[in-house]
Design a protein around this motif. Structure first.
Motif, PDB file in Angstrom:
ATOM      1  N   TRP A  10      54.238  25.285   9.330  1.00 41.71           N
ATOM      2  CA  TRP A  10      53.361  25.198   8.158  1.00 41.71           C
ATOM      3  C   TRP A  10      51.909  25.553   8.478  1.00 41.71           C
ATOM      4  O   TRP A  10      51.147  25.934   7.594  1.00 41.71           O
ATOM      5  CB  TRP A  10      53.446  23.803   7.541  1.00 41.71           C
ATOM      6  N   SER A  11      51.553  25.470   9.765  1.00 40.27           N
ATOM      7  CA  SER A  11      50.162  25.817  10.133  1.00 40.27           C
ATOM      8  C   SER A  11      49.908  27.309   9.931  1.00 40.27           C
ATOM      9  O   SER A  11      48.766  27.761   9.941  1.00 40.27           O
ATOM     10  CB  SER A  11      49.896  25.447  11.595  1.00 40.27           C
ATOM     11  N   LYS A  12      51.005  28.062   9.721  1.00 41.18           N
ATOM     12  CA  LYS A  12      50.865  29.523   9.515  1.00 41.18           C
ATOM     13  C   LYS A  12      51.118  29.918   8.060  1.00 41.18           C
ATOM     14  O   LYS A  12      51.377  31.086   7.748  1.00 41.18           O
ATOM     15  CB  LYS A  12      51.840  30.265  10.449  1.00 41.18           C
ATOM     16  N   VAL A  13      51.066  28.912   7.167  1.00 46.28           N
ATOM     17  CA  VAL A  13      51.277  29.179   5.740  1.00 46.28           C
ATOM     18  C   VAL A  13      49.980  28.897   4.985  1.00 46.28           C
ATOM     19  O   VAL A  13      49.338  27.867   5.194  1.00 46.28           O
ATOM     20  CB  VAL A  13      52.401  28.290   5.174  1.00 46.28           C
ATOM     21  N   ASP A  14      49.590  29.839   4.137  1.00 43.61           N
ATOM     22  CA  ASP A  14      48.407  29.641   3.273  1.00 43.61           C
ATOM     23  C   ASP A  14      48.894  29.591   1.830  1.00 43.61           C
ATOM     24  O   ASP A  14      49.645  30.476   1.391  1.00 43.61           O
ATOM     25  CB  ASP A  14      47.418  30.803   3.452  1.00 43.61           C
ATOM     26  N   ILE A  15      48.476  28.567   1.107  1.00 49.06           N
ATOM     27  CA  ILE A  15      48.970  28.327  -0.253  1.00 49.06           C
ATOM     28  C   ILE A  15      47.804  28.286  -1.233  1.00 49.06           C
ATOM     29  O   ILE A  15      46.738  27.725  -0.915  1.00 49.06           O
ATOM     30  CB  ILE A  15      49.740  26.982  -0.318  1.00 49.06           C
ATOM     31  N   THR A  16      47.981  28.914  -2.381  1.00 49.40           N
ATOM     32  CA  THR A  16      47.058  28.716  -3.496  1.00 49.40           C
ATOM     33  C   THR A  16      47.905  28.501  -4.751  1.00 49.40           C
ATOM     34  O   THR A  16      49.129  28.407  -4.671  1.00 49.40           O
ATOM     35  CB  THR A  16      46.072  29.879  -3.660  1.00 49.40           C
ATOM     36  N   LEU A  17      47.232  28.428  -5.898  1.00 45.76           N
ATOM     37  CA  LEU A  17      47.918  28.184  -7.176  1.00 45.76           C
ATOM     38  C   LEU A  17      47.888  29.443  -8.022  1.00 45.76           C
ATOM     39  O   LEU A  17      46.971  30.256  -7.905  1.00 45.76           O
ATOM     40  CB  LEU A  17      47.207  27.051  -7.929  1.00 45.76           C
ATOM     41  N   THR A  18      48.857  29.594  -8.895  1.00 45.37           N
ATOM     42  CA  THR A  18      48.817  30.732  -9.830  1.00 45.37           C
ATOM     43  C   THR A  18      47.862  30.449 -10.981  1.00 45.37           C
ATOM     44  O   THR A  18      47.366  31.375 -11.623  1.00 45.37           O
ATOM     45  CB  THR A  18      50.220  31.003 -10.426  1.00 45.37           C
ATOM     46  N   ASP A  19      47.628  29.169 -11.203  1.00 43.54           N
ATOM     47  CA  ASP A  19      46.721  28.805 -12.293  1.00 43.54           C
ATOM     48  C   ASP A  19      46.457  27.306 -12.250  1.00 43.54           C
ATOM     49  O   ASP A  19      47.107  26.573 -11.500  1.00 43.54           O
ATOM     50  CB  ASP A  19      47.287  29.198 -13.659  1.00 43.54           C
ATOM     51  N   GLU A  20      45.447  26.908 -13.001  1.00 42.47           N
ATOM     52  CA  GLU A  20      45.042  25.491 -12.988  1.00 42.47           C
ATOM     53  C   GLU A  20      44.487  25.088 -14.334  1.00 42.47           C
ATOM     54  O   GLU A  20      43.924  25.902 -15.051  1.00 42.47           O
ATOM     55  CB  GLU A  20      43.999  25.263 -11.890  1.00 42.47           C
ATOM     56  N   ARG A  21      44.694  23.857 -14.637  1.00 39.92           N
ATOM     57  CA  ARG A  21      44.064  23.317 -15.844  1.00 39.92           C
ATOM     58  C   ARG A  21      42.650  22.903 -15.466  1.00 39.92           C
ATOM     59  O   ARG A  21      42.384  22.518 -14.330  1.00 39.92           O
ATOM     60  CB  ARG A  21      44.856  22.093 -16.333  1.00 39.92           C
ATOM     61  N   TRP A  22      41.716  22.939 -16.463  1.00 40.22           N
ATOM     62  CA  TRP A  22      40.327  22.593 -16.155  1.00 40.22           C
ATOM     63  C   TRP A  22      40.172  21.069 -16.227  1.00 40.22           C
ATOM     64  O   TRP A  22      39.566  20.491 -17.119  1.00 40.22           O
ATOM     65  CB  TRP A  22      39.342  23.304 -17.093  1.00 40.22           C
ATOM     66  N   VAL A  23      40.800  20.430 -15.251  1.00 43.31           N
ATOM     67  CA  VAL A  23      40.760  18.975 -15.111  1.00 43.31           C
ATOM     68  C   VAL A  23      40.514  18.669 -13.636  1.00 43.31           C
ATOM     69  O   VAL A  23      40.800  19.498 -12.755  1.00 43.31           O
ATOM     70  CB  VAL A  23      42.088  18.318 -15.564  1.00 43.31           C
ATOM     71  N   ARG A  24      40.011  17.444 -13.361  1.00 45.08           N
ATOM     72  CA  ARG A  24      39.767  17.074 -11.961  1.00 45.08           C
ATOM     73  C   ARG A  24      41.098  16.919 -11.224  1.00 45.08           C
ATOM     74  O   ARG A  24      42.119  16.623 -11.837  1.00 45.08           O
ATOM     75  CB  ARG A  24      38.939  15.789 -11.869  1.00 45.08           C
ATOM     76  N   PRO A  25      41.112  17.096  -9.916  1.00 40.80           N
ATOM     77  CA  PRO A  25      42.365  16.975  -9.152  1.00 40.80           C
ATOM     78  C   PRO A  25      43.011  15.599  -9.260  1.00 40.80           C
ATOM     79  O   PRO A  25      44.182  15.442  -8.949  1.00 40.80           O
ATOM     80  CB  PRO A  25      41.933  17.273  -7.710  1.00 40.80           C
ATOM     81  N   SER A  26      42.244  14.622  -9.718  1.00 42.01           N
ATOM     82  CA  SER A  26      42.807  13.267  -9.874  1.00 42.01           C
ATOM     83  C   SER A  26      43.588  13.133 -11.175  1.00 42.01           C
ATOM     84  O   SER A  26      44.328  12.169 -11.380  1.00 42.01           O
ATOM     85  CB  SER A  26      41.681  12.231  -9.868  1.00 42.01           C
ATOM     86  N   SER A  27      43.463  14.134 -12.060  1.00 35.52           N
ATOM     87  CA  SER A  27      44.132  14.056 -13.368  1.00 35.52           C
ATOM     88  C   SER A  27      45.633  14.265 -13.225  1.00 35.52           C
ATOM     89  O   SER A  27      46.092  15.074 -12.412  1.00 35.52           O
ATOM     90  CB  SER A  27      43.566  15.128 -14.303  1.00 35.52           C
ATOM     91  N   MET A  28      46.404  13.588 -14.051  1.00 43.41           N
ATOM     92  CA  MET A  28      47.859  13.792 -14.059  1.00 43.41           C
ATOM     93  C   MET A  28      48.211  15.189 -14.563  1.00 43.41           C
ATOM     94  O   MET A  28      49.328  15.644 -14.412  1.00 43.41           O
ATOM     95  CB  MET A  28      48.541  12.727 -14.925  1.00 43.41           C
ATOM     96  N   ASP A  29      47.267  15.878 -15.188  1.00 48.13           N
ATOM     97  CA  ASP A  29      47.502  17.243 -15.684  1.00 48.13           C
ATOM     98  C   ASP A  29      47.217  18.300 -14.623  1.00 48.13           C
ATOM     99  O   ASP A  29      47.419  19.489 -14.861  1.00 48.13           O
ATOM    100  CB  ASP A  29      46.614  17.521 -16.908  1.00 48.13           C
ATOM    101  N   SER A  30      46.684  17.866 -13.475  1.00 53.07           N
ATOM    102  CA  SER A  30      46.230  18.829 -12.470  1.00 53.07           C
ATOM    103  C   SER A  30      47.401  19.471 -11.720  1.00 53.07           C
ATOM    104  O   SER A  30      48.259  18.756 -11.175  1.00 53.07           O
ATOM    105  CB  SER A  30      45.321  18.116 -11.454  1.00 53.07           C
ATOM    106  N   ASN A  31      47.424  20.792 -11.656  1.00 55.94           N
ATOM    107  CA  ASN A  31      48.439  21.472 -10.850  1.00 55.94           C
ATOM    108  C   ASN A  31      48.203  21.232  -9.362  1.00 55.94           C
ATOM    109  O   ASN A  31      49.156  21.132  -8.587  1.00 55.94           O
ATOM    110  CB  ASN A  31      48.460  22.971 -11.149  1.00 55.94           C
TER     111      ASN A  31
END
Ligand code: 6PG
Length: 235
Positions: free
Chosen positions: A65-86
């Motif tokens: 996993w140290s050789k894997v880079d991950i991002t998101l395809t999209d995100e909701r405009w909410v804080r990462p603490s939100s239950m809606d956060s991808n």
């Protein structure tokens, strides 16, 4: 060659469990091959609710996993603490245990607007390209990532010539409920492989409509020939 010949077949799995197992296995194999071939793997992970089971299984894969880079395809405009956060969903379902060693680039950042966040993350997204794997979901309306039918940001989001890798998406009626940040189609297709993960009859019908020519965002994915696409579906 007719459309039907060119469009990816819908690969049918028995149920949600089998779908998650198959998708997690295919993702793990793609990441492992990328690490073997190029030393690292670049993965763009969809948000939403469907992929959580896949990510839980993927987290059990024996990968460096140290050789894997991950991002998101999209995100909701909410804080990462939100239950809606991808971001929160991916951190909770995948980024614990060994996968914590993966690099993770979220799309949300603590700036004033989605546009500022989208512009801020662009240079980091550029470093991912081409993605080794993009995992997408789809809404019943045929949206992929946060590229929604009828949204003011859709034209730029689907524009093959846009310079943007990531863009702000305003809330819309009927969707999305809140402003979003989305990778553009140009970024999503700058990939060695794309998997589309969908469940349920309603989404199957949306896929069939898109395959039949309905001009939905998902059709721009399944009808293009630049990035290989696999469609995985269960009831
Ligand atoms: C999001 C997504 C979105 C998702 C579809 C399907 O932020 O919601 O990235 O494109 O893949 O809306 O969502 P479900 O898996 O919850 O049905």
């Amino acid at each position: 060659m007719s459309d039907a010949d060119r469009l990816p077949a819908i690969e049918v799995l028995a149920d949600h469990g089998a779908l998650a197992d198959a998708c997690a296995d295919l993702i793990a194999k793609a990441l492992e091959q990328a690490i073997t071939d190029r030393g690292r793997a670049a993965f763009a992970a969809t948000g939403g609710s469907t992929p959580a089971a896949t990510y839980r299984r993927l987290g059990e894969a024996r990968l460096d996993w140290s050789k894997v880079d991950i991002t998101l395809t999209d995100e909701r405009w909410v804080r990462p603490s939100s239950m809606d956060s991808n971001e929160r969903m991916v951190r909770d379902s995948l980024l614990h245990g060994p996968p914590r060693a993966a690099g993770f680039v979220p799309l949300w950042s603590d700036v004033a607007t989605p546009e500022e966040a989208a512009r801020a993350v662009e240079p980091r997204l550029k470093a991912f390209l081409p993605f080794d794997l993009v995992l997408l979901g789809m809404g019943e309306d045929g949206h992929i990532a946060s590229l929604f039918p009828g949204n003011p940001a859709l034209a730029e989001g689907l524009d093959a010539k846009t310079e943007r890798l990531c863009l702000a998406v305003p809330a819309g009626d009927p969707a999305p409920a809140q402003p979003r940040i989305s990778l553009s189609l140009r970024a999503l297709l700058d990939a060695r492989a794309v998997f589309l993960l969908v469940t349920g009859e309603a989404k199957r019908q949306t896929l069939e409509r898109a395959a039949g020519g309905a001009d939905l965002p998902v059709r721009r994915l399944i009808a293009q020939q630049s990035a290989p696409v696999r469609v995985l579906w269960s009831r």
